[in-house]
Design a protein around this motif. Structure first.
Motif, PDB file in Angstrom:
ATOM      1  N   VAL A 100     -27.797  86.734  50.929  1.00  0.00           N
ATOM      2  CA  VAL A 100     -28.613  86.980  49.741  1.00  0.00           C
ATOM      3  C   VAL A 100     -29.437  88.259  49.924  1.00  0.00           C
ATOM      4  O   VAL A 100     -30.061  88.460  50.959  1.00  0.00           O
ATOM      5  CB  VAL A 100     -29.542  85.774  49.479  1.00  0.00           C
ATOM      6  CG1 VAL A 100     -30.590  86.109  48.419  1.00  0.00           C
ATOM      7  CG2 VAL A 100     -28.715  84.570  49.043  1.00  0.00           C
ATOM      8  N   GLN A 101     -29.389  89.125  48.914  1.00  0.00           N
ATOM      9  CA  GLN A 101     -30.095  90.412  48.956  1.00  0.00           C
ATOM     10  C   GLN A 101     -31.284  90.386  47.997  1.00  0.00           C
ATOM     11  O   GLN A 101     -31.266  89.662  46.999  1.00  0.00           O
ATOM     12  CB  GLN A 101     -29.132  91.536  48.525  1.00  0.00           C
ATOM     13  CG  GLN A 101     -27.863  91.620  49.345  1.00  0.00           C
ATOM     14  CD  GLN A 101     -28.147  91.937  50.803  1.00  0.00           C
ATOM     15  OE1 GLN A 101     -28.897  92.864  51.117  1.00  0.00           O
ATOM     16  NE2 GLN A 101     -27.583  91.147  51.712  1.00  0.00           N
ATOM     17  N   GLU A 113     -31.236  89.730  43.963  1.00  0.00           N
ATOM     18  CA  GLU A 113     -30.117  88.911  43.505  1.00  0.00           C
ATOM     19  C   GLU A 113     -30.643  87.598  42.905  1.00  0.00           C
ATOM     20  O   GLU A 113     -31.770  87.194  43.164  1.00  0.00           O
ATOM     21  CB  GLU A 113     -29.152  88.605  44.668  1.00  0.00           C
ATOM     22  CG  GLU A 113     -28.306  89.819  45.055  1.00  0.00           C
ATOM     23  CD  GLU A 113     -27.148  89.457  45.978  1.00  0.00           C
ATOM     24  OE1 GLU A 113     -26.061  90.005  45.785  1.00  0.00           O
ATOM     25  OE2 GLU A 113     -27.337  88.631  46.900  1.00  0.00           O
ATOM     26  N   THR A 114     -29.775  86.957  42.128  1.00  0.00           N
ATOM     27  CA  THR A 114     -30.131  85.662  41.548  1.00  0.00           C
ATOM     28  C   THR A 114     -29.415  84.554  42.312  1.00  0.00           C
ATOM     29  O   THR A 114     -28.201  84.621  42.523  1.00  0.00           O
ATOM     30  CB  THR A 114     -29.723  85.605  40.059  1.00  0.00           C
ATOM     31  OG1 THR A 114     -30.442  86.621  39.354  1.00  0.00           O
ATOM     32  CG2 THR A 114     -30.060  84.251  39.450  1.00  0.00           C
ATOM     33  N   VAL A 115     -30.207  83.554  42.734  1.00  0.00           N
ATOM     34  CA  VAL A 115     -29.654  82.437  43.498  1.00  0.00           C
ATOM     35  C   VAL A 115     -29.912  81.142  42.746  1.00  0.00           C
ATOM     36  O   VAL A 115     -31.042  80.890  42.322  1.00  0.00           O
ATOM     37  CB  VAL A 115     -30.302  82.362  44.906  1.00  0.00           C
ATOM     38  CG1 VAL A 115     -29.740  81.180  45.688  1.00  0.00           C
ATOM     39  CG2 VAL A 115     -30.087  83.652  45.676  1.00  0.00           C
ATOM     40  N   ALA A 118     -34.588  81.641  50.110  1.00  0.00           N
ATOM     41  CA  ALA A 118     -34.092  82.604  49.125  1.00  0.00           C
ATOM     42  C   ALA A 118     -35.244  83.446  48.568  1.00  0.00           C
ATOM     43  O   ALA A 118     -35.087  84.657  48.333  1.00  0.00           O
ATOM     44  CB  ALA A 118     -33.362  81.876  47.995  1.00  0.00           C
ATOM     45  N   ARG A 119     -36.401  82.839  48.377  1.00  0.00           N
ATOM     46  CA  ARG A 119     -37.567  83.597  47.907  1.00  0.00           C
ATOM     47  C   ARG A 119     -38.015  84.592  48.970  1.00  0.00           C
ATOM     48  O   ARG A 119     -38.357  85.731  48.678  1.00  0.00           O
ATOM     49  CB  ARG A 119     -38.724  82.657  47.544  1.00  0.00           C
ATOM     50  CG  ARG A 119     -38.454  81.832  46.283  1.00  0.00           C
ATOM     51  CD  ARG A 119     -39.715  81.170  45.783  1.00  0.00           C
ATOM     52  NE  ARG A 119     -40.657  82.125  45.241  1.00  0.00           N
ATOM     53  CZ  ARG A 119     -41.891  82.323  45.681  1.00  0.00           C
ATOM     54  NH1 ARG A 119     -42.357  81.619  46.687  1.00  0.00           N
ATOM     55  NH2 ARG A 119     -42.669  83.226  45.123  1.00  0.00           N
ATOM     56  N   ALA A 167     -35.036  87.077  46.525  1.00  0.00           N
ATOM     57  CA  ALA A 167     -34.158  86.751  45.399  1.00  0.00           C
ATOM     58  C   ALA A 167     -34.945  86.123  44.249  1.00  0.00           C
ATOM     59  O   ALA A 167     -36.037  85.587  44.434  1.00  0.00           O
ATOM     60  CB  ALA A 167     -33.072  85.780  45.860  1.00  0.00           C
ATOM     61  N   ARG A 168     -34.337  86.200  43.078  1.00  0.00           N
ATOM     62  CA  ARG A 168     -34.812  85.413  41.940  1.00  0.00           C
ATOM     63  C   ARG A 168     -34.166  84.041  42.083  1.00  0.00           C
ATOM     64  O   ARG A 168     -32.941  83.946  42.245  1.00  0.00           O
ATOM     65  CB  ARG A 168     -34.362  86.063  40.648  1.00  0.00           C
ATOM     66  CG  ARG A 168     -34.661  85.206  39.430  1.00  0.00           C
ATOM     67  CD  ARG A 168     -33.956  85.771  38.211  1.00  0.00           C
ATOM     68  NE  ARG A 168     -34.330  85.004  37.035  1.00  0.00           N
ATOM     69  CZ  ARG A 168     -33.819  85.202  35.835  1.00  0.00           C
ATOM     70  NH1 ARG A 168     -32.925  86.150  35.661  1.00  0.00           N
ATOM     71  NH2 ARG A 168     -34.189  84.461  34.815  1.00  0.00           N
ATOM     72  N   ASP A 170     -25.584  85.324  41.494  1.00  0.00           N
ATOM     73  CA  ASP A 170     -24.858  85.988  42.589  1.00  0.00           C
ATOM     74  C   ASP A 170     -24.460  84.970  43.663  1.00  0.00           C
ATOM     75  O   ASP A 170     -23.390  85.079  44.253  1.00  0.00           O
ATOM     76  CB  ASP A 170     -25.748  87.071  43.222  1.00  0.00           C
ATOM     77  CG  ASP A 170     -26.116  88.141  42.211  1.00  0.00           C
ATOM     78  OD1 ASP A 170     -25.243  88.937  41.860  1.00  0.00           O
ATOM     79  OD2 ASP A 170     -27.281  88.145  41.743  1.00  0.00           O
TER      80      ASP A 170
END
Ligand SMILES: [Zn+2]
Length: 327
Positions: A149-150, A153-155, A172-173, A177-178, A222
């Motif tokens: 995850v970059q 990006e949306t997760v 993820a945060r 990421a969003r 993503d």
């Protein structure tokens, strides 16, 4: 069954752990239900995530010493094969899970390979030391190592209230990421928003894939963190953007899913399976938990004697975060 068992006997390379806390995981339920993937010998003591104090060590053990506060690395491996020596211990041919491949932490004392004990950072309670290892290790490998995850990006993370779900949201945060998540109730929606999630979908009344598309201008996510199986699988695939990655580590709603190959290749999707993680990944999450950058959410704590009640709560889905036994 809650009963007396003989104290564990030390063997070469082993330590006796005086358990202080043990977190519940779905694997505990699968073992109790007799799922063939976990061949256990009865009587069996479950419990994959244990923390406590080293009580005794075999004479040849130098990894840990009596009196030390520790937690258990839930992944067991041989430590000698090519994969282990390369640091890919979760690919070891003997890889097993503590509390499944051997007796675990639903006990006052349990036997642990000394190599599998990791010092518990001073500032962390035993309850936190039991709550984070399995789910944060699993979620780290899903989100960071395999999902890659970059920032920006949306997760999509399913089931914010589950152990893996809440850990994946935090990671993820942290990766920038969003994060979009799903929940089953209004109460859980508020809990998810309090965690800083960008958008919450109520999966019982909204179409998850449709909502993800609406929230991303039609593009999709993503990365999808999948850990529930058939109940969420179709929407997980449908929610992915072109070129999206689906990472999966669980099948809490069943083992069989379907896949349209035409959609897989024409949309250029990637599906990656994951099982726990390796020691260096566990050490990475331990540093972040110790630094307060990741914080396991503990829903409730039960005495060991109420392990049955705790498993019933887990099955009810009526909790948010981790259920922990205090010993
Ligand atoms: Zn090995």
């Amino acid at each position: 069954m809650y009963e007396d068992r003989p104290d564990p006997k030390l063997a070469s390379g082993q330590a006796v752990l005086r358990v202080k806390a043990c977190a519940l995981n779905h694997i505990d339920i699968w073992i109790r239900q007799g799922i063939p993937a976990y061949k256990i010998q009865l009587p069996h003591i479950s419990g994959t995530d244990a923390s406590g104090v080293v009580e005794a060590v075999a004479p040849n053990v130098t990894d840990v010493a009596p009196g030390q506060r520790v937690f258990v690395n839930p992944g067991l491996s041989c430590g000698r094969c090519v994969e282990c020596r390369a640091g890919r211990d979760n690919l070891c041919s003997t890889f097993g899970v503590f509390g499944a491949a051997c007796d675990g932490g639903y006990a006052e004392r349990t036997l642990v390979p000394a190599r599998s004990l990791i010092p518990l950072p001073d500032d962390l309670s035993f309850e936190v030391g039991a709550a984070f290892p399995l789910v944060y290790l699993t979620a780290w490998r899903l989100v960071v190592t395999l999902g890659q995850v970059q920032p920006g990006e949306t997760v999509l993370v399913h089931a914010a209230g589950s152990g893996v779900g809440s850990a994946a949201i935090q990671i993820a945060r942290l990766a920038g990421a969003r994060v979009i998540t799903t929940v089953g109730s209004e109460t859980k929606r508020d809990r998810a928003l309090a965690m800083g999630v960008d958008d919450v979908i109520l999966y019982k009344r909204e179409d998850v894939a449709e909502q993800v598309r609406a929230l991303t201008g039609g593009r999709g996510a993503d990365v999808v963190v999948e850990h529930t199986g058939p109940e969420t699988w179709p929407s997980s695939l449908a929610a992915l953007a072109k070129g999206g990655r689906l990472v999966t580590c669980g099948a809490t709603t069943g083992p069989q899913v379907s896949l349209d190959l035409r959609s897989l290749f024409s949309r250029q999707l990637t599906i990656r399976g994951s099982y726990l993680g390796n020691r260096s990944e566990l050490e990475a999450v331990t540093r972040l938990v110790a630094a307060g950058r990741l914080a396991p959410i503990i829903d409730s704590i039960y005495p060991l004697a109420e392990a049955r009640k705790a498993q019933e709560v887990m099955l009810s889905r009526n909790f948010f975060g981790k259920l922990v036994l205090r010993v």
